[in-house]
Write a protein that holds these residues in place. Structure first.
Motif, PDB file in Angstrom:
ATOM      1  N   LYS A  82       0.826  -1.214   0.000  1.00  7.62           N
ATOM      2  CA  LYS A  82       0.000   0.000   0.000  1.00  7.62           C
ATOM      3  C   LYS A  82       0.858   1.262   0.000  1.00  7.62           C
ATOM      4  O   LYS A  82       0.636   2.174  -0.800  1.00  7.62           O
ATOM      5  N   SER A  83       1.851   1.335   0.877  1.00 10.01           N
ATOM      6  CA  SER A  83       2.671   2.553   0.926  1.00 10.01           C
ATOM      7  C   SER A  83       3.551   2.668  -0.320  1.00 10.01           C
ATOM      8  O   SER A  83       3.756   3.768  -0.836  1.00 10.01           O
ATOM      9  N   TRP A  84       4.017   1.534  -0.840  1.00 11.21           N
ATOM     10  CA  TRP A  84       4.807   1.557  -2.074  1.00 11.21           C
ATOM     11  C   TRP A  84       3.935   2.036  -3.232  1.00 11.21           C
ATOM     12  O   TRP A  84       4.363   2.877  -4.037  1.00 11.21           O
ATOM     13  N   LEU A  85       2.708   1.532  -3.310  1.00 13.94           N
ATOM     14  CA  LEU A  85       1.786   1.937  -4.372  1.00 13.94           C
ATOM     15  C   LEU A  85       1.467   3.430  -4.270  1.00 13.94           C
ATOM     16  O   LEU A  85       1.407   4.133  -5.283  1.00 13.94           O
ATOM     17  N   HIS A  86       1.291   3.913  -3.056  1.00 11.59           N
ATOM     18  CA  HIS A  86       1.029   5.342  -2.851  1.00 11.59           C
ATOM     19  C   HIS A  86       2.180   6.177  -3.417  1.00 11.59           C
ATOM     20  O   HIS A  86       1.964   7.178  -4.110  1.00 11.59           O
ATOM     21  N   SER A  87       3.416   5.741  -3.163  1.00 11.81           N
ATOM     22  CA  SER A  87       4.585   6.456  -3.693  1.00 11.81           C
ATOM     23  C   SER A  87       4.644   6.396  -5.215  1.00 11.81           C
ATOM     24  O   SER A  87       4.959   7.383  -5.871  1.00 11.81           O
ATOM     25  N   VAL A  88       4.315   5.227  -5.781  1.00  6.93           N
ATOM     26  CA  VAL A  88       4.293   5.078  -7.243  1.00  6.93           C
ATOM     27  C   VAL A  88       3.272   6.043  -7.846  1.00  6.93           C
ATOM     28  O   VAL A  88       3.553   6.718  -8.844  1.00  6.93           O
ATOM     29  N   CYS A  89       2.086   6.110  -7.227  1.00  6.09           N
ATOM     30  CA  CYS A  89       1.030   7.009  -7.729  1.00  6.09           C
ATOM     31  C   CYS A  89       1.464   8.465  -7.670  1.00  6.09           C
ATOM     32  O   CYS A  89       1.293   9.217  -8.630  1.00  6.09           O
ATOM     33  N   ARG A  90       2.004   8.846  -6.530  1.00  2.00           N
ATOM     34  CA  ARG A  90       2.431  10.237  -6.358  1.00  2.00           C
ATOM     35  C   ARG A  90       3.501  10.595  -7.382  1.00  2.00           C
ATOM     36  O   ARG A  90       3.427  11.637  -8.035  1.00  2.00           O
ATOM     37  N   ASN A  91       4.488   9.721  -7.540  1.00  2.00           N
ATOM     38  CA  ASN A  91       5.559   9.994  -8.507  1.00  2.00           C
ATOM     39  C   ASN A  91       5.033  10.030  -9.932  1.00  2.00           C
ATOM     40  O   ASN A  91       5.460  10.861 -10.740  1.00  2.00           O
ATOM     41  N   TYR A  92       4.097   9.141 -10.256  1.00  2.00           N
ATOM     42  CA  TYR A  92       3.494   9.134 -11.587  1.00  2.00           C
ATOM     43  C   TYR A  92       2.809  10.485 -11.851  1.00  2.00           C
ATOM     44  O   TYR A  92       2.997  11.095 -12.905  1.00  2.00           O
ATOM     45  N   LYS A 101       4.361  20.782 -17.606  1.00  2.63           N
ATOM     46  CA  LYS A 101       4.914  22.006 -17.028  1.00  2.63           C
ATOM     47  C   LYS A 101       3.869  22.719 -16.180  1.00  2.63           C
ATOM     48  O   LYS A 101       3.753  23.943 -16.195  1.00  2.63           O
ATOM     49  N   ALA A 102       3.104  21.923 -15.461  1.00  2.93           N
ATOM     50  CA  ALA A 102       2.055  22.473 -14.601  1.00  2.93           C
ATOM     51  C   ALA A 102       2.629  22.749 -13.217  1.00  2.93           C
ATOM     52  O   ALA A 102       3.672  22.229 -12.855  1.00  2.93           O
ATOM     53  N   PHE A 103       1.920  23.543 -12.463  1.00  2.39           N
ATOM     54  CA  PHE A 103       2.316  23.861 -11.113  1.00  2.39           C
ATOM     55  C   PHE A 103       1.289  23.292 -10.158  1.00  2.39           C
ATOM     56  O   PHE A 103       0.104  23.319 -10.419  1.00  2.39           O
ATOM     57  N   VAL A 104       1.770  22.786  -9.024  1.00  4.88           N
ATOM     58  CA  VAL A 104       0.899  22.278  -7.985  1.00  4.88           C
ATOM     59  C   VAL A 104       1.204  23.085  -6.739  1.00  4.88           C
ATOM     60  O   VAL A 104       2.367  23.209  -6.354  1.00  4.88           O
ATOM     61  N   THR A 105       0.191  23.622  -6.114  1.00  9.67           N
ATOM     62  CA  THR A 105       0.448  24.364  -4.886  1.00  9.67           C
ATOM     63  C   THR A 105       0.330  23.429  -3.704  1.00  9.67           C
ATOM     64  O   THR A 105      -0.304  22.376  -3.773  1.00  9.67           O
ATOM     65  N   ALA A 106       0.949  23.834  -2.611  1.00  9.47           N
ATOM     66  CA  ALA A 106       0.866  23.019  -1.408  1.00  9.47           C
ATOM     67  C   ALA A 106      -0.584  22.884  -0.954  1.00  9.47           C
ATOM     68  O   ALA A 106      -0.972  21.860  -0.418  1.00  9.47           O
ATOM     69  N   ASP A 107      -1.423  23.914  -1.159  1.00 10.11           N
ATOM     70  CA  ASP A 107      -2.835  23.825  -0.787  1.00 10.11           C
ATOM     71  C   ASP A 107      -3.550  22.719  -1.543  1.00 10.11           C
ATOM     72  O   ASP A 107      -4.457  22.085  -1.027  1.00 10.11           O
ATOM     73  N   ASP A 108      -3.139  22.471  -2.780  1.00  5.93           N
ATOM     74  CA  ASP A 108      -3.788  21.439  -3.594  1.00  5.93           C
ATOM     75  C   ASP A 108      -3.595  20.049  -3.024  1.00  5.93           C
ATOM     76  O   ASP A 108      -4.354  19.143  -3.326  1.00  5.93           O
ATOM     77  N   ILE A 109      -2.576  19.865  -2.231  1.00  4.92           N
ATOM     78  CA  ILE A 109      -2.336  18.536  -1.679  1.00  4.92           C
ATOM     79  C   ILE A 109      -2.370  18.565  -0.154  1.00  4.92           C
ATOM     80  O   ILE A 109      -1.708  17.798   0.524  1.00  4.92           O
ATOM     81  N   ASP A 110      -3.185  19.476   0.394  1.00  2.00           N
ATOM     82  CA  ASP A 110      -3.436  19.536   1.827  1.00  2.00           C
ATOM     83  C   ASP A 110      -2.185  19.721   2.673  1.00  2.00           C
ATOM     84  O   ASP A 110      -2.114  19.257   3.805  1.00  2.00           O
ATOM     85  N   ASN A 111      -1.176  20.380   2.112  1.00  2.00           N
ATOM     86  CA  ASN A 111       0.036  20.676   2.874  1.00  2.00           C
ATOM     87  C   ASN A 111       0.668  19.442   3.511  1.00  2.00           C
ATOM     88  O   ASN A 111       1.204  19.513   4.605  1.00  2.00           O
ATOM     89  N   GLU A 112       0.598  18.294   2.847  1.00  2.62           N
ATOM     90  CA  GLU A 112       1.223  17.094   3.398  1.00  2.62           C
ATOM     91  C   GLU A 112       2.728  17.311   3.443  1.00  2.62           C
ATOM     92  O   GLU A 112       3.344  17.664   2.449  1.00  2.62           O
ATOM     93  N   GLU A 113       3.344  17.078   4.613  1.00  2.00           N
ATOM     94  CA  GLU A 113       4.781  17.329   4.753  1.00  2.00           C
ATOM     95  C   GLU A 113       5.576  16.506   3.763  1.00  2.00           C
ATOM     96  O   GLU A 113       6.557  16.962   3.197  1.00  2.00           O
ATOM     97  N   SER A 114       5.133  15.266   3.525  1.00  2.00           N
ATOM     98  CA  SER A 114       5.902  14.421   2.616  1.00  2.00           C
ATOM     99  C   SER A 114       5.909  14.968   1.204  1.00  2.00           C
ATOM    100  O   SER A 114       6.787  14.651   0.422  1.00  2.00           O
ATOM    101  N   GLU A 115       4.930  15.819   0.861  1.00  2.00           N
ATOM    102  CA  GLU A 115       4.879  16.382  -0.470  1.00  2.00           C
ATOM    103  C   GLU A 115       5.656  17.702  -0.549  1.00  2.00           C
ATOM    104  O   GLU A 115       6.162  18.057  -1.595  1.00  2.00           O
TER     105      GLU A 115
END
Length: 196
Positions: A82-92, A101-115
């Motif tokens: 599960k945690s490996w799959l989560h990392s694969v998804c995030r990296n994908y 060339k899009a931008f993602v703000t920290a607000d878009d991902i709920d300010n998760e520290e890992s992100e």
């Protein structure tokens, strides 16, 4: 979401995740992998939709990630699927955003520290742009071996301090230090190389 049901009924007897992974590695049977992946498809879709902000792109990502697993799980030994799959998804998703060339703000991902640990100190800062992503790849290589290993295991494979200590033989009290120092060194390096 009917598209998420495509793998139902592919196995006769229920197997544990470890057994399914072993069976897939030894047989290459995509049905076995499908049965393993199926319970996580809604999680994968939700995570991809959160990043990509598009339902069709999220659905495509579910299938693309499965195709990625077909190849990667033949060679990767995965203990915590599960945690490996989560990392694969995030990296994908980050790679998809990078390609656009899009931008993602920290607000878009709920300010998760890992992100946000690498780039953002404030909620309005962009998480990644292309220069920063290139800088991240380069800067990881500049870290001391212990820092690089601890950072990769903690943030990319989402392992806890204890697991990192067990996997690497690092003293448990040193793991946090390696992560904090590595994180600081990465941030400095990225700011020098990714914001020109």
């Amino acid at each position: 979401m009917r598209f998420l049901k495509i793998f139902r009924g592919n196995t006769v007897a229920p197997l544990s995740e470890a057994q399914q992974l072993t069976a897939y590695r030894s047989s290459g049977d995509v049905g076995v992998l499908g049965a393993l992946y199926e319970p996580y498809m809604e999680m994968v879709f939700a995570l991809c939709y959160k990043y990509l902000q598009d339902e069709d792109a999220g659905k495509d990502a579910v299938m693309q990630i499965f195709e990625k697993l077909v190849l990667e799980l033949k060679t990767h030994e995965v203990e915590h699927f599960k945690s490996w799959l989560h990392s694969v998804c995030r990296n994908y998703c980050l790679m998809q955003l990078r390609a656009k060339k899009a931008f993602v703000t920290a607000d878009d991902i709920d300010n998760e520290e890992s992100e946000t640990f690498l780039i953002s100190d404030g909620p309005e800062e962009s998480l990644f742009d292309e220069k920063q992503f290139d800088a991240l790849e380069m800067c990881l290589g500049t870290l001391q071996k212990e820092q690089r290993t601890a950072i990769q295991l903690f943030y990319m494979q989402e392992k806890c301090y204890r697991e990192i200590s067990e996997d690497t033989g690092f003293d448990l009290s040193k793991v946090k230090s390696y992560i904090q120092n590595g994180k600081r060194n990465l941030k400095i390096c990225i700011e020098k190389n990714g914001r020109k």
